[in-house]
Design an enzyme around this catalytic site. Structure first.
Site, PDB file in Angstrom:
ATOM      1  N   SER A   7     -18.945  23.599  -6.486  1.00  0.00           N
ATOM      2  CA  SER A   7     -20.178  24.390  -6.573  1.00  0.00           C
ATOM      3  C   SER A   7     -21.399  23.591  -6.110  1.00  0.00           C
ATOM      4  O   SER A   7     -22.092  23.987  -5.163  1.00  0.00           O
ATOM      5  CB  SER A   7     -20.409  24.847  -8.016  1.00  0.00           C
ATOM      6  OG  SER A   7     -19.226  25.366  -8.553  1.00  0.00           O
ATOM      7  N   LEU A   8     -21.660  22.458  -6.756  1.00  0.00           N
ATOM      8  CA  LEU A   8     -22.868  21.693  -6.395  1.00  0.00           C
ATOM      9  C   LEU A   8     -22.708  20.998  -5.044  1.00  0.00           C
ATOM     10  O   LEU A   8     -23.656  20.893  -4.276  1.00  0.00           O
ATOM     11  CB  LEU A   8     -23.207  20.653  -7.460  1.00  0.00           C
ATOM     12  CG  LEU A   8     -24.043  21.100  -8.648  1.00  0.00           C
ATOM     13  CD1 LEU A   8     -24.725  19.906  -9.291  1.00  0.00           C
ATOM     14  CD2 LEU A   8     -25.073  22.151  -8.317  1.00  0.00           C
ATOM     15  N   GLY A   9     -21.504  20.537  -4.748  1.00  0.00           N
ATOM     16  CA  GLY A   9     -21.259  19.894  -3.454  1.00  0.00           C
ATOM     17  C   GLY A   9     -21.574  20.865  -2.326  1.00  0.00           C
ATOM     18  O   GLY A   9     -22.204  20.502  -1.326  1.00  0.00           O
ATOM     19  N   ALA A  26     -16.220  19.272  -2.621  1.00  0.00           N
ATOM     20  CA  ALA A  26     -16.835  20.489  -2.063  1.00  0.00           C
ATOM     21  C   ALA A  26     -16.694  21.642  -3.047  1.00  0.00           C
ATOM     22  O   ALA A  26     -16.197  22.713  -2.716  1.00  0.00           O
ATOM     23  CB  ALA A  26     -16.195  20.821  -0.725  1.00  0.00           C
ATOM     24  N   ASN A  42     -23.149  15.715 -14.874  1.00  0.00           N
ATOM     25  CA  ASN A  42     -23.829  16.097 -16.104  1.00  0.00           C
ATOM     26  C   ASN A  42     -23.452  15.093 -17.210  1.00  0.00           C
ATOM     27  O   ASN A  42     -22.444  14.407 -17.118  1.00  0.00           O
ATOM     28  CB  ASN A  42     -23.325  17.487 -16.510  1.00  0.00           C
ATOM     29  CG  ASN A  42     -24.364  18.270 -17.259  1.00  0.00           C
ATOM     30  OD1 ASN A  42     -25.437  17.749 -17.580  1.00  0.00           O
ATOM     31  ND2 ASN A  42     -24.054  19.516 -17.539  1.00  0.00           N
ATOM     32  N   ASN A  81     -24.241  24.280 -26.414  1.00  0.00           N
ATOM     33  CA  ASN A  81     -22.964  24.665 -25.795  1.00  0.00           C
ATOM     34  C   ASN A  81     -21.760  24.669 -26.744  1.00  0.00           C
ATOM     35  O   ASN A  81     -21.009  25.650 -26.777  1.00  0.00           O
ATOM     36  CB  ASN A  81     -22.699  23.789 -24.565  1.00  0.00           C
ATOM     37  CG  ASN A  81     -23.712  24.057 -23.463  1.00  0.00           C
ATOM     38  OD1 ASN A  81     -24.815  24.527 -23.716  1.00  0.00           O
ATOM     39  ND2 ASN A  81     -23.350  23.754 -22.231  1.00  0.00           N
ATOM     40  N   LYS A  96     -31.259  16.323 -21.488  1.00  0.00           N
ATOM     41  CA  LYS A  96     -30.372  17.421 -21.078  1.00  0.00           C
ATOM     42  C   LYS A  96     -29.086  17.375 -21.904  1.00  0.00           C
ATOM     43  O   LYS A  96     -28.556  18.409 -22.316  1.00  0.00           O
ATOM     44  CB  LYS A  96     -30.070  17.302 -19.583  1.00  0.00           C
ATOM     45  CG  LYS A  96     -29.355  18.515 -19.032  1.00  0.00           C
ATOM     46  CD  LYS A  96     -29.394  18.606 -17.526  1.00  0.00           C
ATOM     47  CE  LYS A  96     -28.673  19.867 -17.069  1.00  0.00           C
ATOM     48  NZ  LYS A  96     -27.649  19.620 -16.080  1.00  0.00           N
TER      49      LYS A  96
HETATM   50  P1  NAP Z   1     -16.727  21.960  -9.356  1.00  0.00           P
HETATM   51  O1  NAP Z   1     -17.215  23.272  -8.813  1.00  0.00           O
HETATM   52  O2  NAP Z   1     -15.517  21.953 -10.218  1.00  0.00           O
HETATM   53  O3  NAP Z   1     -16.514  20.986  -8.119  1.00  0.00           O
HETATM   54  C1  NAP Z   1     -15.973  19.701  -8.248  1.00  0.00           C
HETATM   55  C2  NAP Z   1     -15.343  19.341  -6.922  1.00  0.00           C
HETATM   56  O4  NAP Z   1     -14.905  17.979  -6.969  1.00  0.00           O
HETATM   57  C3  NAP Z   1     -14.115  20.190  -6.567  1.00  0.00           C
HETATM   58  O5  NAP Z   1     -14.316  20.738  -5.281  1.00  0.00           O
HETATM   59  C4  NAP Z   1     -12.984  19.181  -6.554  1.00  0.00           C
HETATM   60  O6  NAP Z   1     -12.014  19.392  -5.545  1.00  0.00           O
HETATM   61  C5  NAP Z   1     -13.730  17.912  -6.206  1.00  0.00           C
HETATM   62  N1  NAP Z   1     -12.962  16.709  -6.524  1.00  0.00           N
HETATM   63  C6  NAP Z   1     -12.448  16.312  -7.706  1.00  0.00           C
HETATM   64  N2  NAP Z   1     -11.808  15.154  -7.591  1.00  0.00           N
HETATM   65  C7  NAP Z   1     -11.920  14.791  -6.287  1.00  0.00           C
HETATM   66  C8  NAP Z   1     -11.452  13.675  -5.529  1.00  0.00           C
HETATM   67  N3  NAP Z   1     -10.746  12.706  -6.118  1.00  0.00           N
HETATM   68  N4  NAP Z   1     -11.750  13.616  -4.214  1.00  0.00           N
HETATM   69  C9  NAP Z   1     -12.460  14.597  -3.630  1.00  0.00           C
HETATM   70  N5  NAP Z   1     -12.936  15.692  -4.290  1.00  0.00           N
HETATM   71  C10 NAP Z   1     -12.656  15.774  -5.603  1.00  0.00           C
HETATM   72  O7  NAP Z   1     -17.883  21.249 -10.197  1.00  0.00           O
HETATM   73  P2  NAP Z   1     -19.461  21.505 -10.157  1.00  0.00           P
HETATM   74  O8  NAP Z   1     -19.780  22.727 -10.948  1.00  0.00           O
HETATM   75  O9  NAP Z   1     -19.955  21.419  -8.761  1.00  0.00           O
HETATM   76  O10 NAP Z   1     -19.970  20.271 -11.024  1.00  0.00           O
HETATM   77  C11 NAP Z   1     -20.098  18.949 -10.509  1.00  0.00           C
HETATM   78  C12 NAP Z   1     -20.955  18.171 -11.503  1.00  0.00           C
HETATM   79  O11 NAP Z   1     -22.288  18.704 -11.459  1.00  0.00           O
HETATM   80  C13 NAP Z   1     -20.504  18.318 -12.968  1.00  0.00           C
HETATM   81  O12 NAP Z   1     -20.693  17.122 -13.663  1.00  0.00           O
HETATM   82  C14 NAP Z   1     -21.407  19.405 -13.504  1.00  0.00           C
HETATM   83  O13 NAP Z   1     -21.609  19.340 -14.911  1.00  0.00           O
HETATM   84  C15 NAP Z   1     -22.707  19.087 -12.769  1.00  0.00           C
HETATM   85  N6  NAP Z   1     -23.610  20.227 -12.668  1.00  0.00           N
HETATM   86  C16 NAP Z   1     -23.148  21.435 -12.185  1.00  0.00           C
HETATM   87  C17 NAP Z   1     -24.028  22.494 -12.086  1.00  0.00           C
HETATM   88  C18 NAP Z   1     -23.578  23.842 -11.550  1.00  0.00           C
HETATM   89  O14 NAP Z   1     -24.365  24.797 -11.604  1.00  0.00           O
HETATM   90  N7  NAP Z   1     -22.374  23.981 -11.024  1.00  0.00           N
HETATM   91  C19 NAP Z   1     -25.373  22.347 -12.480  1.00  0.00           C
HETATM   92  C20 NAP Z   1     -25.810  21.105 -12.946  1.00  0.00           C
HETATM   93  C21 NAP Z   1     -24.907  20.056 -13.043  1.00  0.00           C
HETATM   94  P3  NAP Z   1     -10.996  20.630  -5.499  1.00  0.00           P
HETATM   95  O15 NAP Z   1     -11.789  21.762  -4.908  1.00  0.00           O
HETATM   96  O16 NAP Z   1      -9.939  20.120  -4.591  1.00  0.00           O
HETATM   97  O17 NAP Z   1     -10.557  20.869  -6.900  1.00  0.00           O
END
Ligand code: NAP
Length: 305
Positions: free
Chosen positions: A12-14, A10, A105, A192, A184
């Protein structure tokens, strides 16, 4: 919940996906890493989406990986370096015909998850939407974009894409998701790491045009060698466009490093360099960039993989 969505992670993307699905009245469950995180979540009113300055909270039920409800459709929204371990912990809950959407990503983590789940249909997603966490259990929808979905077998689109339509989640099914992901990845590799090493906004890379051009030449050769000529086409031009269109922005890798967070280097520049080695494709500039980046990360006490 037989046809519902389980969202693993849960962040950013979740949050962006789960709240839009919930807003459309679709059944969603969050899967959190452990009891501590579940208690913290349950102490809140739910998951919040901040869109156009409006905050809306959704009381989405949550559980830990150790719940026993079967999972038919799983959205994996962890970082690339967490995806395999997180999915391994719930693999036993997936039904025989489960769909697993992988939002990570870069490249490498999706194949690792797919290899672990031979019975599931793994769908790779390439997202250009943008979101960031403003606080725990809350995300800001920061950038409109697109979501490309496809599977490694070039299969037909699943019927549940309608649910994404209903939820207002932009999506496009593609027979060639690897091409999208490689493109991408290449854009990311050309922009980056340099923003981290030069400590600059994307736009300031116009002062390093020679370096960017040389990297794009190597990336283009690598993509062609890797059987992805489509991903190589017009790469330099698109990199220049992205640099101009996002001139005032700091790249995601820059922000990760500035905030002391682990980067996804292994699945981006690391994957490009490893593929080049495996294919015997010379990429001296990319290899040197990777070593400089690793040195930079290690000097700041950050993981280098
Ligand atoms: P994020 O905000 O760091 O969220 C990741 C989530 O995964 C955190 O809530 C974390 O939990 C959870 N998590 C990690 N291990 C876990 C486990 N074993 N069981 C349950 N939950 C777990 O990351 P994000 O930015 O959403 O990125 C996710 C992916 O999407 C990445 O690969 C990123 O490159 C890609 N992406 C992101 C964006 C963007 O704008 N954010 C855009 C395109 C692609 P905790 O909260 O407990 O730490």
């Amino acid at each position: 919940m037989a046809d519902g969505w389980h969202v693993l992670g849960a962040g950013s993307l979740g949050t962006l996906w789960a709240t839009r699905l919930a807003r459309a009245g679709l059944p969603v469950r969050l899967i959190l890493r452990d009891e501590t995180r579940l208690s913290a979540y349950n102490a809140q009113a739910g998951l919040t989406l901040n869109e156009h300055g409006q905050r809306q909270t959704f009381a989405i039920p949550a559980q830990t990986v150790s719940a026993d409800q079967p999972i038919q459709r799983l959205l994996v929204a962890c970082k690339a370096y967490d995806a395999e371990g997180a999915v391994a912990a719930i693999a036993h809950r997936l039904t025989d015909k489960a769909d697993v959407l992988l939002l990570q990503n870069g490249l490498g983590s999706q194949d690792a998850v797919a290899a672990m789940l031979p019975a599931a249909r793994c769908i790779f997603v390439s997202s250009t939407e943008g979101a960031y966490r403003d606080e725990d259990w809350s995300a800001v929808f920061a950038g409109q974009g697109a979501n490309w979905l496809g599977d490694a077998q070039r299969g037909a689109a699943p019927s549940w894409l309608d649910a994404l339509q209903q939820a207002g989640i932009p999506h496009q099914w593609t027979a060639d998701i690897r091409q999208r992901l490689w493109r991408k990845l290449a854009l990311n590799c050309a922009i980056n790491p340099l923003t981290v090493l030069h400590q600059c906004r994307n736009g300031e890379l116009s002062a390093h045009a020679e370096e960017v051009t040389a990297l794009c030449a190597e990336l283009g050769a690598l993509l062609r060698r890797a059987g992805q000529p489509g991903a190589a086409e017009g790469l330099l031009e698109q990199v220049q466009q992205v640099i101009a269109a996002t001139a005032a922005n700091y790249s995601s890798m820059y922000q990760d490093v500035a905030q002391g967070r682990r980067t996804e280097i292994r699945y981006l520049l690391g994957h490009a360099c490893a593929t080049a080695t495996a294919l015997d494709c010379p990429v001296p500039r990319l290899n040197q960039l990777r070593l400089r980046l690793i040195e930079h990360l290690s000097a700041r006490g950050l993981p280098c993989d």
